[in-house]
Design a protein around this motif. Sequence first.
Motif, PDB file in Angstrom:
ATOM      1  N   GLY A   1       0.799  -1.220   0.000  1.00 18.25           N
ATOM      2  CA  GLY A   1       0.000   0.000   0.000  1.00 18.25           C
ATOM      3  C   GLY A   1       0.830   1.268   0.000  1.00 18.25           C
ATOM      4  N   PHE A   2       2.150   1.147   0.187  1.00 18.79           N
ATOM      5  CA  PHE A   2       3.030   2.318   0.152  1.00 18.79           C
ATOM      6  C   PHE A   2       2.984   2.983  -1.224  1.00 18.79           C
ATOM      7  N   THR A   3       2.835   4.278  -1.224  1.00 15.86           N
ATOM      8  CA  THR A   3       2.935   5.068  -2.450  1.00 15.86           C
ATOM      9  C   THR A   3       3.906   6.206  -2.197  1.00 15.86           C
ATOM     10  N   GLY A   4       4.958   6.278  -3.006  1.00 18.59           N
ATOM     11  CA  GLY A   4       5.949   7.337  -2.866  1.00 18.59           C
ATOM     12  C   GLY A   4       6.103   8.113  -4.150  1.00 18.59           C
ATOM     13  N   LYS A   5       6.684   9.311  -4.046  1.00 15.17           N
ATOM     14  CA  LYS A   5       6.863  10.152  -5.234  1.00 15.17           C
ATOM     15  C   LYS A   5       8.330  10.516  -5.398  1.00 15.17           C
ATOM     16  N   ARG A   6       8.717  10.684  -6.649  1.00 17.50           N
ATOM     17  CA  ARG A   6      10.064  11.118  -7.016  1.00 17.50           C
ATOM     18  C   ARG A   6       9.877  12.089  -8.170  1.00 17.50           C
ATOM     19  N   GLY A   7       9.729  13.356  -7.834  1.00 15.87           N
ATOM     20  CA  GLY A   7       9.335  14.314  -8.863  1.00 15.87           C
ATOM     21  C   GLY A   7       7.913  14.000  -9.300  1.00 15.87           C
ATOM     22  N   LYS A   8       7.715  13.836 -10.596  1.00 17.83           N
ATOM     23  CA  LYS A   8       6.381  13.483 -11.085  1.00 17.83           C
ATOM     24  C   LYS A   8       6.137  11.981 -11.109  1.00 17.83           C
ATOM     25  N   ASP A   9       7.187  11.175 -10.861  1.00 19.87           N
ATOM     26  CA  ASP A   9       7.055   9.723 -10.898  1.00 19.87           C
ATOM     27  C   ASP A   9       6.476   9.182  -9.591  1.00 19.87           C
ATOM     28  N   VAL A  10       5.866   8.005  -9.683  1.00 20.79           N
ATOM     29  CA  VAL A  10       5.178   7.399  -8.546  1.00 20.79           C
ATOM     30  C   VAL A  10       5.646   5.958  -8.388  1.00 20.79           C
ATOM     31  N   LEU A  11       5.791   5.512  -7.142  1.00 23.79           N
ATOM     32  CA  LEU A  11       6.071   4.109  -6.840  1.00 23.79           C
ATOM     33  C   LEU A  11       4.949   3.564  -5.979  1.00 23.79           C
ATOM     34  N   LEU A  12       4.358   2.441  -6.410  1.00 26.78           N
ATOM     35  CA  LEU A  12       3.312   1.760  -5.651  1.00 26.78           C
ATOM     36  C   LEU A  12       3.804   0.361  -5.291  1.00 26.78           C
ATOM     37  N   ILE A  13       3.645  -0.018  -4.028  1.00 25.41           N
ATOM     38  CA  ILE A  13       4.041  -1.356  -3.587  1.00 25.41           C
ATOM     39  C   ILE A  13       2.790  -2.131  -3.196  1.00 25.41           C
ATOM     40  N   LEU A  14       2.620  -3.301  -3.822  1.00 20.66           N
ATOM     41  CA  LEU A  14       1.477  -4.164  -3.563  1.00 20.66           C
ATOM     42  C   LEU A  14       1.901  -5.364  -2.730  1.00 20.66           C
ATOM     43  N   GLY A  15       0.923  -6.118  -2.248  1.00 21.62           N
ATOM     44  CA  GLY A  15       1.214  -7.372  -1.569  1.00 21.62           C
ATOM     45  C   GLY A  15       1.784  -8.382  -2.546  1.00 21.62           C
ATOM     46  N   ALA A  16       2.557  -9.338  -2.035  1.00 22.53           N
ATOM     47  CA  ALA A  16       3.257 -10.290  -2.895  1.00 22.53           C
ATOM     48  C   ALA A  16       2.514 -11.612  -2.973  1.00 22.53           C
ATOM     49  N   GLY A  17       2.508 -12.185  -4.173  1.00 21.26           N
ATOM     50  CA  GLY A  17       1.976 -13.526  -4.338  1.00 21.26           C
ATOM     51  C   GLY A  17       0.691 -13.588  -5.133  1.00 21.26           C
ATOM     52  N   GLU A  18       0.332 -14.815  -5.508  1.00 19.14           N
ATOM     53  CA  GLU A  18      -0.835 -15.056  -6.361  1.00 19.14           C
ATOM     54  C   GLU A  18      -2.132 -14.568  -5.729  1.00 19.14           C
ATOM     55  N   THR A  19      -2.221 -14.587  -4.403  1.00 22.51           N
ATOM     56  CA  THR A  19      -3.462 -14.161  -3.747  1.00 22.51           C
ATOM     57  C   THR A  19      -3.751 -12.683  -3.970  1.00 22.51           C
ATOM     58  N   PHE A  20      -2.737 -11.922  -4.379  1.00 16.54           N
ATOM     59  CA  PHE A  20      -2.929 -10.494  -4.638  1.00 16.54           C
ATOM     60  C   PHE A  20      -3.151 -10.208  -6.131  1.00 16.54           C
ATOM     61  N   LYS A  21      -3.206 -11.264  -6.936  1.00 12.45           N
ATOM     62  CA  LYS A  21      -3.412 -11.064  -8.377  1.00 12.45           C
ATOM     63  C   LYS A  21      -4.906 -10.909  -8.655  1.00 12.45           C
ATOM     64  N   THR A  22      -5.445  -9.783  -8.231  1.00 17.42           N
ATOM     65  CA  THR A  22      -6.878  -9.543  -8.269  1.00 17.42           C
ATOM     66  C   THR A  22      -7.202  -8.256  -9.015  1.00 17.42           C
ATOM     67  N   ILE A  23      -8.477  -8.119  -9.357  1.00 21.60           N
ATOM     68  CA  ILE A  23      -8.904  -6.883 -10.027  1.00 21.60           C
ATOM     69  C   ILE A  23      -8.752  -5.697  -9.080  1.00 21.60           C
ATOM     70  N   GLU A  24      -8.849  -5.943  -7.763  1.00 20.77           N
ATOM     71  CA  GLU A  24      -8.648  -4.863  -6.798  1.00 20.77           C
ATOM     72  C   GLU A  24      -7.224  -4.322  -6.848  1.00 20.77           C
ATOM     73  N   SER A  25      -6.246  -5.213  -7.031  1.00 23.73           N
ATOM     74  CA  SER A  25      -4.860  -4.761  -7.159  1.00 23.73           C
ATOM     75  C   SER A  25      -4.649  -3.979  -8.442  1.00 23.73           C
ATOM     76  N   VAL A  26      -5.258  -4.450  -9.514  1.00 23.30           N
ATOM     77  CA  VAL A  26      -5.158  -3.723 -10.790  1.00 23.30           C
ATOM     78  C   VAL A  26      -5.741  -2.323 -10.634  1.00 23.30           C
ATOM     79  N   LEU A  27      -6.899  -2.227  -9.993  1.00 22.35           N
ATOM     80  CA  LEU A  27      -7.527  -0.922  -9.804  1.00 22.35           C
ATOM     81  C   LEU A  27      -6.723  -0.035  -8.859  1.00 22.35           C
ATOM     82  N   ALA A  28      -5.978  -0.655  -7.935  1.00 19.63           N
ATOM     83  CA  ALA A  28      -5.097   0.139  -7.063  1.00 19.63           C
ATOM     84  C   ALA A  28      -4.002   0.809  -7.889  1.00 19.63           C
ATOM     85  N   ILE A  29      -3.508   0.112  -8.908  1.00 16.97           N
ATOM     86  CA  ILE A  29      -2.507   0.708  -9.805  1.00 16.97           C
ATOM     87  C   ILE A  29      -3.121   1.871 -10.579  1.00 16.97           C
ATOM     88  N   VAL A  30      -4.325   1.650 -11.105  1.00 19.90           N
ATOM     89  CA  VAL A  30      -5.027   2.716 -11.833  1.00 19.90           C
ATOM     90  C   VAL A  30      -5.257   3.914 -10.921  1.00 19.90           C
TER      91      VAL A  30
END
Length: 390
Positions: A80-109
């Motif tokens: 859930g960490f989101t960091g910024k570097r100028g205009k760039d963004v870093l998002l960290i999600l949970g690891a593993g197949e259990t996080f391969k969900t539409i909710e994770s995709v929408l978190a990226i969006v």
Amino acid sequence: MTFEEKDIIYPPLHPGTDRTFIRFYDGELDLNSIFYAGEKDSLPQRIFVTDTSVAALPVMHSFIDFFRGEDFSHPKIEAGFTGKRGKDVLLILGAGETFKTIESVLAIVKAALDNNGQRSAVFVGIGGGVITDMTAFAASIFKRGAHCELVPTTLLSMVDAAVGGKTGCDFDSYKNMIGSFFPAQKIHICPSFIESLSEREYRSGMAELVKTALLYEPEFFERIEKNPEALNDRKGALIKEGIRICVNAKAKVVEQDLTEKNIRMQLNLGHTFGHALESMSGLGVVAHGDGVAWGMARAADLSQRLGLCTKEYAKRVKNFLASFGWETEPVHPAMKEKYASDEEIAKVLVNAMKKDKKNSSDRIRFILQENIGETVITEVPEEDILAVLK
């Protein structure tokens, strides 16, 4: 009743890019040198996506530090960490197949939207197949198509998942049911990442390498068949050669058939069985590569049953798979823990296969082999499938 008809003719849908540049790196990967060397204001915004496992790797620390801001009081970065570097963004999600969900995709969006992302933004997935699949999928649906680059960090994603433009996520316990074809503009491959993999993750990628050898590289298969221990040397020349062989083989196929209308189906050797096993044992219980290896053993038995290959060839394939410790028996141990009988297990798996997106009729489509490098795409009656599952 009568009607009039008017047709609209469209050009082929553009899949995000018309070519992918794949770069192979020697030595330890430095993400700062790739993405921030000679940084210019004219560069597009990047939405970097990774997971907690990759973020914890020492090689990632210098890159991630630039997204922490001035407060270093909490060095551990959680999902859930989101960091910024100028205009760039870093998002960290949970690891593993259990996080391969539409909710994770929408978190990226959402991370892109919250940071004023435009269609010119580049979504950069840094991780294994779960992260590269989801990041590319998010790029494909963000404002109807942004851009994508991938940094595969597992053997599986280097030899297979990151190459070829298949994107998506799991849904309702079924593998990769939602997705798109959306190739990355660039793929950055650094074999040194595999030195940090767990044995489970490394074996998972090895199965895809073996699959490619069976499909397209008889000479390479014979070499690893004679000396399988050599593949356990993660710093050795053989594994690096294997990565290049797999990438080149898949690239050749994808150039001819991006959207899997014909020859790209061959790449699913072992996957129809394997995906059913992954889904019905519980996503994440059986590693993808372990499922594919078991699926290749089942495909070998099915090929023999249908008279496509000899008993000797089926035995050769299964003996090789068993030499790496993969399960080759009809009933996988992970299923015995969930179901009462072998008959029930077989029926559950076949029902899962019927939902496979690659099927086009009541029969189930399989990739089978007559020999190494001699592959057949065919639809198989249910009774033959059941026969090799119990």
